[in-house]
Every structure is written in C-alpha cells, then in structure tokens.
Design an enzyme around this catalytic site. Structure first.
Site, PDB file in Angstrom:
ATOM      1  N   GLU A  36       0.593  -1.317  -0.068  1.00 38.25           N
ATOM      2  CA  GLU A  36      -0.165   0.012   0.006  1.00 38.25           C
ATOM      3  C   GLU A  36       0.745   1.175  -0.117  1.00 38.25           C
ATOM      4  O   GLU A  36       1.838   1.444   0.931  1.00 38.25           O
ATOM      5  CB  GLU A  36      -1.029  -0.129   0.942  1.00 38.25           C
ATOM      6  N   LYS A  37       0.450   2.145  -0.739  1.00 37.40           N
ATOM      7  CA  LYS A  37       1.542   3.509  -1.014  1.00 37.40           C
ATOM      8  C   LYS A  37       0.930   4.627  -0.096  1.00 37.40           C
ATOM      9  O   LYS A  37       1.666   5.391   0.224  1.00 37.40           O
ATOM     10  CB  LYS A  37       1.366   3.783  -2.481  1.00 37.40           C
ATOM     11  N   ALA A  40      -2.357   5.340   5.519  1.00 32.27           N
ATOM     12  CA  ALA A  40      -3.442   4.410   6.011  1.00 32.27           C
ATOM     13  C   ALA A  40      -3.729   3.433   5.119  1.00 32.27           C
ATOM     14  O   ALA A  40      -3.936   3.730   3.863  1.00 32.27           O
ATOM     15  CB  ALA A  40      -4.682   5.301   6.454  1.00 32.27           C
ATOM     16  N   GLY A  43      -7.681   1.986   1.470  1.00 29.32           N
ATOM     17  CA  GLY A  43      -8.125   2.671  -0.117  1.00 29.32           C
ATOM     18  C   GLY A  43      -8.901   3.808  -0.038  1.00 29.32           C
ATOM     19  O   GLY A  43      -9.369   4.295   0.993  1.00 29.32           O
ATOM     20  N   LEU A 190     -24.508  13.352  -6.121  1.00 28.59           N
ATOM     21  CA  LEU A 190     -25.919  13.569  -5.518  1.00 28.59           C
ATOM     22  C   LEU A 190     -25.617  13.565  -3.863  1.00 28.59           C
ATOM     23  O   LEU A 190     -26.025  14.294  -3.134  1.00 28.59           O
ATOM     24  CB  LEU A 190     -26.919  12.628  -5.810  1.00 28.59           C
ATOM     25  N   GLU A 207     -26.210  17.918 -15.106  1.00 26.82           N
ATOM     26  CA  GLU A 207     -26.059  16.496 -15.740  1.00 26.82           C
ATOM     27  C   GLU A 207     -26.408  16.507 -17.059  1.00 26.82           C
ATOM     28  O   GLU A 207     -27.401  17.226 -17.647  1.00 26.82           O
ATOM     29  CB  GLU A 207     -27.385  15.812 -14.709  1.00 26.82           C
ATOM     30  N   VAL A 241     -21.467  20.064 -19.915  1.00 23.80           N
ATOM     31  CA  VAL A 241     -20.256  21.201 -19.651  1.00 23.80           C
ATOM     32  C   VAL A 241     -19.164  21.155 -20.440  1.00 23.80           C
ATOM     33  O   VAL A 241     -18.922  20.250 -20.706  1.00 23.80           O
ATOM     34  CB  VAL A 241     -20.085  20.750 -18.212  1.00 23.80           C
ATOM     35  N   HIS A 444     -42.993  -6.500  13.132  1.00 25.24           N
ATOM     36  CA  HIS A 444     -43.874  -5.351  13.232  1.00 25.24           C
ATOM     37  C   HIS A 444     -43.490  -4.528  14.535  1.00 25.24           C
ATOM     38  O   HIS A 444     -43.192  -5.342  15.389  1.00 25.24           O
ATOM     39  CB  HIS A 444     -45.347  -5.798  13.125  1.00 25.24           C
TER      40      HIS A 444
HETATM   41  P1  NAI Z   1     -21.323   7.904 -11.865  1.00 25.46           P
HETATM   42  O1  NAI Z   1     -20.980   7.125 -13.050  1.00 25.46           O
HETATM   43  O2  NAI Z   1     -22.228   7.708 -10.821  1.00 25.46           O
HETATM   44  O3  NAI Z   1     -22.058   9.389 -12.274  1.00 25.46           O
HETATM   45  C1  NAI Z   1     -21.460  10.468 -13.134  1.00 25.46           C
HETATM   46  C2  NAI Z   1     -22.512  11.113 -13.726  1.00 25.46           C
HETATM   47  O4  NAI Z   1     -21.818  12.283 -14.663  1.00 25.46           O
HETATM   48  C3  NAI Z   1     -23.428  10.445 -14.701  1.00 25.46           C
HETATM   49  O5  NAI Z   1     -24.729  10.934 -14.498  1.00 25.46           O
HETATM   50  C4  NAI Z   1     -23.154  11.118 -16.224  1.00 25.46           C
HETATM   51  O6  NAI Z   1     -24.150  11.125 -17.124  1.00 25.46           O
HETATM   52  C5  NAI Z   1     -22.693  12.652 -15.834  1.00 25.46           C
HETATM   53  N1  NAI Z   1     -21.741  13.067 -16.520  1.00 25.46           N
HETATM   54  C6  NAI Z   1     -20.921  12.514 -17.387  1.00 25.46           C
HETATM   55  N2  NAI Z   1     -20.212  13.408 -18.321  1.00 25.46           N
HETATM   56  C7  NAI Z   1     -20.784  14.629 -17.964  1.00 25.46           C
HETATM   57  C8  NAI Z   1     -20.755  16.102 -18.409  1.00 25.46           C
HETATM   58  N3  NAI Z   1     -19.750  16.031 -19.425  1.00 25.46           N
HETATM   59  N4  NAI Z   1     -21.534  17.078 -17.934  1.00 25.46           N
HETATM   60  C9  NAI Z   1     -22.381  16.690 -16.846  1.00 25.46           C
HETATM   61  N5  NAI Z   1     -22.457  15.419 -16.582  1.00 25.46           N
HETATM   62  C10 NAI Z   1     -21.701  14.359 -17.197  1.00 25.46           C
HETATM   63  O7  NAI Z   1     -19.788   8.537 -11.313  1.00 25.46           O
HETATM   64  P2  NAI Z   1     -19.437   9.144 -10.095  1.00 25.46           P
HETATM   65  O8  NAI Z   1     -20.750   9.927  -9.103  1.00 25.46           O
HETATM   66  O9  NAI Z   1     -18.392  10.121 -10.002  1.00 25.46           O
HETATM   67  O10 NAI Z   1     -18.941   8.124  -9.032  1.00 25.46           O
HETATM   68  C11 NAI Z   1     -17.861   7.243  -9.373  1.00 25.46           C
HETATM   69  C12 NAI Z   1     -17.994   6.023  -9.084  1.00 25.46           C
HETATM   70  O11 NAI Z   1     -17.931   5.954  -7.705  1.00 25.46           O
HETATM   71  C13 NAI Z   1     -19.192   5.343  -9.522  1.00 25.46           C
HETATM   72  O12 NAI Z   1     -18.931   4.235 -10.187  1.00 25.46           O
HETATM   73  C14 NAI Z   1     -19.711   4.610  -8.292  1.00 25.46           C
HETATM   74  O13 NAI Z   1     -20.260   3.513  -8.578  1.00 25.46           O
HETATM   75  C15 NAI Z   1     -18.746   5.067  -7.119  1.00 25.46           C
HETATM   76  N6  NAI Z   1     -19.392   5.550  -5.851  1.00 25.46           N
HETATM   77  C16 NAI Z   1     -20.144   4.755  -5.272  1.00 25.46           C
HETATM   78  C17 NAI Z   1     -20.680   5.262  -4.322  1.00 25.46           C
HETATM   79  C18 NAI Z   1     -22.008   4.396  -3.630  1.00 25.46           C
HETATM   80  O14 NAI Z   1     -21.802   3.493  -3.479  1.00 25.46           O
HETATM   81  N7  NAI Z   1     -22.517   5.144  -2.768  1.00 25.46           N
HETATM   82  C19 NAI Z   1     -20.792   6.528  -3.668  1.00 25.46           C
HETATM   83  C20 NAI Z   1     -19.791   7.539  -4.536  1.00 25.46           C
HETATM   84  C21 NAI Z   1     -18.996   6.819  -5.393  1.00 25.46           C
END
Ligand code: NAI
Length: 465
Positions: A36-37, A40, A43, A190, A207, A241, A444
């Site tokens: 691990e680099k 802690a 990851g 979100l 989005e 964007v 319940h």
């Molecule tokens: P994500 O893949 O969940 O969402 C990225 C969003 O950005 C998508 O809705 C996409 O349509 C949008 N997008 C792409 N290009 C865009 C643009 N040019 N302009 C505006 N919107 C654009 O990726 P996110 O939220 O960055 O998460 C990364 C990874 O981390 C995911 O694969 C997720 O599974 C994981 N993660 C999981 C969590 C959990 O299990 N609760 C929490 C945080 C991350």
C-alpha cells in the site's frame, strides 16, 4: 534494492478489494503480503470515499433536521442551531481513523505482511515496492492487482484541488462554499451535493443526460429527482459542460447553449477510471481495454501468468462490495480451484436522504430484453414505522418474472433503503420468488414490512394499501 522475499500471494492495493482478498488468502493458509502506497490502509473507500462521505451525510442530515425545525413534530424544541464544521470534520476523521486502524489490526491478526510503498510489477512473479527506505523486491507465486480507480476528468476541465475539485477535496472543505456547482448527477454528485446543500451551500448539479442516476431504475430516479427538488437541490439535466475557468476565488462553468454559471467551488463527479499508473503492466504484457480497464477472464486472470486483477480495475460496477466479492472469489480460485461472484445480485446504494437502492434488473432492462414481468409497489407512506419516524417519502418496487415469479430486480427509495435492499439481494441470490418473500414473517413494526408488502403487491394482494 533490498533482498527479495517471497510469498504465496502478493496483493497490490489495500482497499476493500485488496485487503479482503489478503484476509481470505491468509484464512486459506497462504503466505500473504499486501502493498500500500498511502500511509493508512483501506483505500479510497475507507480513507476518502464511502466511509468519510457517510460520516458527513449522517452529520449533515442531523444538522438540517435540527436547523429546519423537523424535530418539532417529535415534540423536541431546540434553540438556535449552529454549524460547527470543524467538529463535524473531527467526527468524520475519527470514523475514518477507526476504520483504517481496523484494517491494520486485521492484517496483523491474519499475519499478512504489509509493505508500505508504491508497488509495481517487475516481470513475472515479482513486485517492486518503492517505499520511504528505497526499493524492495518481493517475489510471489500469485499477484493480485487491486489498485482501484481515480477521478475521471473532462476535456476543458483541470482539477486544481482547491476551486475545482474531485470527491476527495469535497470531503474536506474548511468552510461551506456559498455557491457550489457539481458536474454529474451520479452517486458522488448527489451524495456530496446533498451534504453541502444541507450545510448551507447553494448547490447546482449539472447533468449531461436527460435524467439523474443513469443506469438506475428510471421511475425510482424520477422520484428521487422530485424529492431532491423539494430539498432545494437545483438539478439541471441535459447540460453539457464544456469548460471551467478559475479567476481568483470565482469559478465559471461553461456549458453548451447555456449561460455560464459562477460558483465558489466546482466538484467534478463524472465517473472514475482505473488506476494503473506506474503499475508495470507492460513488464508482463498485461493489456487494458479502451476504458483503461485490465482485461480478465471469468477467474480474474489477466493475460500474464500468475497475475490477477479485481475491483475497480476491471469491468463491472465500481463498488467496494463488488471488489470484496471478487477478492474472495479470486483467492478461492487460486487456493481451491473454485470461487464465485453472483453479479446479478450486487446491490447499488446512493446514500442521500432518502436513500436509493437497487439490485438486479431495472424495468428498462427487462423491457429491452423482452422479459415479461410483474411489478409490486408499496409506498412508505402506508408503513407504520415510516410514519413513526416521519420518513414516508418513497417506495419499494419488486419486479418478478411473469411466469415463474422469480425476483428479477428490486428498487427501493426511502428510509434505510440500503439496508432494506439486502433482504432482496439475498432473496435473489437464492433465486427466490416474490411469493417466498411475501410469505416470510417480517417483524412489526419495521420498515422491512414495506418489502413484504411490495412482494405481496406483485400478486396484487398487499394487505395495508
Ligand atoms: P457516476 O458514474 O455515478 O455518475 C457520473 C454522472 O456524470 C453521470 O450521471 C453522467 O451522466 C454524468 N456526466 C458525465 N459526463 C458529463 C458532463 N460532461 N457534464 C455533466 N454530466 C456528465 O460517477 P461518480 O458519481 O463520479 O462516481 C464514481 C464511481 O464511484 C461510480 O462508479 C460509483 O459507483 C462509485 N461510488 C459509489 C458510491 C456508493 O456506492 N454510494 C458513492 C460514490 C461513488
């Protein structure tokens, strides 16, 4: 370079995929080491991802409840409510420290050798660890790559770690930004958008697609969007964007065909990409696909003999628990010649309020696949426990095969949806029918009764609606 030491298994990367693989390997009697680099173990997930974000989500939700007077209905009057961001961050840090120290303990308990430093492949059967005291060469019969992922960027956007940030820095703002623009309405956008909005930022989420949470069940995502709107999260869909410019303390976000938006901070959350920097893949001829993912076969074997890869580095959802399952299965393959991950029953959870949780197929996927299905829905507004905790937004939806009644997918939006979906993931892992879940006794009064009721609703016989 220091002398070579040899192990049965060397895992590179101590995130949830890597450290769990190491524990399982040790349990199976293999001489195991992990590299691990970071200072802690744990990851991205434990240090700067899942764990600290959940600490902040919980803390910010409590703040907003007190601040907005949500506690009044419970007969709890509070005086003036103030935010102590430093204390909130201390809470987050203590949770992270407890978790990462927990991994140290687990490595010791299982006699896993920990090498501190950047690990890279160095030809067949060898890993070089570049640490504070120079390089050490470590030999291995089997090497598991578990180096995870890093923030993906967008053309025209440069992360400066201050005004334009990824999720790591967004967990660490020292003051609440007045205006925060989040690019991407996925998991991170979100969750972190919710945190800072609750703490007082004016948050705009941009989005690209015409909906939030792509890949999740569309009806559920639509409901979520409506609820977030009520929470004053300004989500704008269909926005591409094109660039971000920083001028002093102000960031301007440009998008195609729309007026520029000014903000104090911008969070880029448009996905993550596999982290393979200086991993030495070329020294053993390992290939990556067009998205930079290490290609593996069904047994996590890469194209190089004795080298395996798991987690965010390979295809599939970038989720900690998916990586853990793969770590265990990979090691079991190596040690025993068998191992299995049930990819059809891996849940995904967005820890907003309400939580959004999903397992199996969405309605869209079933339609695309031409599968005839039945649907059972039960709203939390009809659940006694949800009323008692004053958390009635949302529903449980179960999708079952029209002919066999086998559960094909489940989508929950509501209080503790992430915990509730576990029952349905287990049901799916056992190929259960909706009737199986409907006939099982659920205590319940619990939120889980909404799951039972949704299962009953598949057969059009819910009891409480
Ligand atoms: P994500 O893949 O969940 O969402 C990225 C969003 O950005 C998508 O809705 C996409 O349509 C949008 N997008 C792409 N290009 C865009 C643009 N040019 N302009 C505006 N919107 C654009 O990726 P996110 O939220 O960055 O998460 C990364 C990874 O981390 C995911 O694969 C997720 O599974 C994981 N993660 C999981 C969590 C959990 O299990 N609760 C929490 C945080 C991350």
């Amino acid at each position: 370079m220091a002398d070579e030491q040899k192990h049965d298994i060397v895992v590179i990367g101590a995130g949830p995929g890597g450290y769990v693989a190491a524990i399982r390997a040790a349990q199976l009697g293999l001489d195991t080491a992990i590299v691990e680099k970071e200072s802690a173990l744990g990851g991205t997930c434990l240090r700067v991802g899942c764990i600290p974000s959940k600490a902040l989500l919980e803390a910010s939700e409590r703040y907003v409840q007190a601040k907005k007077g949500d506690l009044k209905r419970f007969g709890v009057k509070v005086g003036e409510v103030e935010l102590d961001l430093k204390a909130m961050m201390r809470h987050k840090k203590s949770v992270v420290d407890a978790n990462t120290k927990g991994v140290d303990y687990l490595m010791k308990k299982n006699n896993v050798t920990v090498y501190r430093g950047h690990g890279r492949l160095d030809g067949p059967g060898a890993v070089v660890v570049a640490g504070a005291d120079g390089e050490t060469r470590v030999g291995a019969n089997h090497i598991i790559l578990a180096t995870g992922s890093e923030v993906a960027s967008l053309p025209g956007i440069e992360l400066d770690g201050d005004r334009v940030v990824g999720s790591t820095e967004a967990l660490d703002f020292t003051e609440v930004p007045e205006r925060l623009v989040v690019i991407g309405a996925g998991y991170i956008g979100l969750e972190m958008g919710s945190v800072w909005s609750r703490l007082g930022s004016k948050v705009i989420v941009l989005e690209y697609l015409d909906r939030i949470l792509p890949g999740m069940d569309a009806e559920t995502a639509k409901k979520a969007h409506r609820i977030f709107k009520k929470q004053k999260l300004d989500i704008r869909t269909g926005v591409k964007v094109t660039g971000v410019t920083v001028d002093g303390d102000t960031v301007t976000v440009e998008s195609e065909g729309k007026d520029p938006i000014e903000a104090d901070r911008v969070l880029l959350a448009v996905g993550r990409k596999p982290y393979t920097e200086n991993l030495g893949l070329d020294t053993v001829g390992i290939e990556t696909d067009a998205r930079g993912r290490v290609t593996t076969d069904g047994h996590f074997r890469t194209s190089a003999e004795g080298v395996y890869a798991i987690g965010d580095l390979i295809a599939g959802p970038m989720l900690a628990h998916k990586a853990e399952e793969e770590g265990v299965a990979c090691v079991e393959w190596i040690a025993n010649g068998w191992g299995h991950v049930d990819y059809d029953s891996i849940p995904g959870v967005v820890y907003t309020h309400p939580e959004i949780a999903s397992v199996g197929k969405t309605e869209e996927q079933l339609k695309d696949d031409g599968v005839d299905y039945k649907k059972g829905v039960f709203p939390f507004s009809a659940n006694g426990r949800a009323r008692a905790i004053a958390d009635t937004d949302g529903q449980v939806k179960i999708l079952a095969d029209a002919e066999t009644d086998r559960i094909l997918g489940a989508h929950v939006i509501g209080p503790r949806a992430g915990d509730l979906v576990a029952e349905l993931a287990v049901a799916m892992a056992f190929s259960a029918s909706s009737e199986d879940v409907a006939r099982a006794s659920h205590a319940h009064p619990t939120l889980a009764e909404a799951v039972k009721e949704a299962a009953l609703a598949v057969d059009a016989r819910p009891l409480h609606i």
